[in-house]
Motif scaffolding. Sequence first.
Motif, short mmCIF file in Angstrom:
data_model
loop_
_atom_site.label_atom_id
_atom_site.label_comp_id
_atom_site.label_asym_id
_atom_site.label_seq_id
_atom_site.Cartn_x
_atom_site.Cartn_y
_atom_site.Cartn_z
N ARG A 1 35.96 -16.11 -26.67
CA ARG A 1 36.81 -15.30 -27.56
C ARG A 1 36.34 -14.08 -27.33
NH1 ARG A 1 36.87 -16.10 -34.11
NH2 ARG A 1 38.55 -14.45 -34.42
N ARG A 2 35.19 -13.57 -27.17
CA ARG A 2 34.61 -12.43 -26.96
C ARG A 2 34.93 -11.64 -25.82
NH1 ARG A 2 29.83 -13.39 -30.24
NH2 ARG A 2 29.61 -12.11 -32.03
N ILE A 3 35.32 -12.33 -24.87
CA ILE A 3 35.79 -11.79 -23.35
C ILE A 3 37.07 -11.02 -23.87
CG2 ILE A 3 36.77 -12.20 -21.21
CD1 ILE A 3 34.85 -14.65 -21.20
N LYS B 1 42.42 -2.14 -14.89
CA LYS B 1 43.85 -1.50 -14.33
C LYS B 1 44.03 -1.89 -12.62
CE LYS B 1 44.19 2.59 -17.26
NZ LYS B 1 44.56 3.89 -17.48
N SER B 2 43.11 -2.37 -11.93
CA SER B 2 43.29 -2.69 -10.49
C SER B 2 43.31 -4.24 -10.64
CB SER B 2 41.98 -2.28 -9.84
OG SER B 2 41.03 -3.10 -10.04
N GLY B 3 43.55 -4.63 -11.62
CA GLY B 3 43.91 -6.35 -11.61
C GLY B 3 42.67 -7.27 -11.84
N THR B 4 41.61 -6.75 -11.83
CA THR B 4 40.51 -7.69 -12.02
C THR B 4 40.52 -8.42 -13.45
OG1 THR B 4 39.09 -6.32 -10.58
CG2 THR B 4 38.09 -8.12 -11.77
N SER B 5 40.33 -9.44 -13.61
CA SER B 5 40.41 -10.38 -15.04
C SER B 5 39.03 -9.66 -15.61
CB SER B 5 40.33 -11.81 -14.89
OG SER B 5 38.94 -12.22 -14.44
#
Length: 99
Positions: free
Chosen positions: A65-67, A43-47
């Motif tokens: 794919r699992r990410i 939610k804070s913008g981290t991938s």
Amino acid sequence: MSRKIFTEEQQQLLRQNPYIYSVTDTRINLTKEFKEIFLAEYKSGTSPRKILEDHGFDISIIGERRIWSISNHIRTEYKKYGEFHEGYRPRSVPAADAS
């Protein structure tokens, strides 16, 4: 597209991560604590990839794919139940009473 199978060695490596609740040859179950951390950072913008890497997940074992599947499952669980469950939430477990 076939499902990636974890070898016994990969499963052992994954189990060393404190945020992994359990591992099978096809599934990674995450701790409630990690799901909460993941959602806050997302939610804070981290991938999703960076969150996983920063918390000791080996991306070469998990796979690209699992990410995105992990990210989707975490967001879906929170949206559906308003909270997180330790490990995997079986389909037969009802959501918490909303009253």
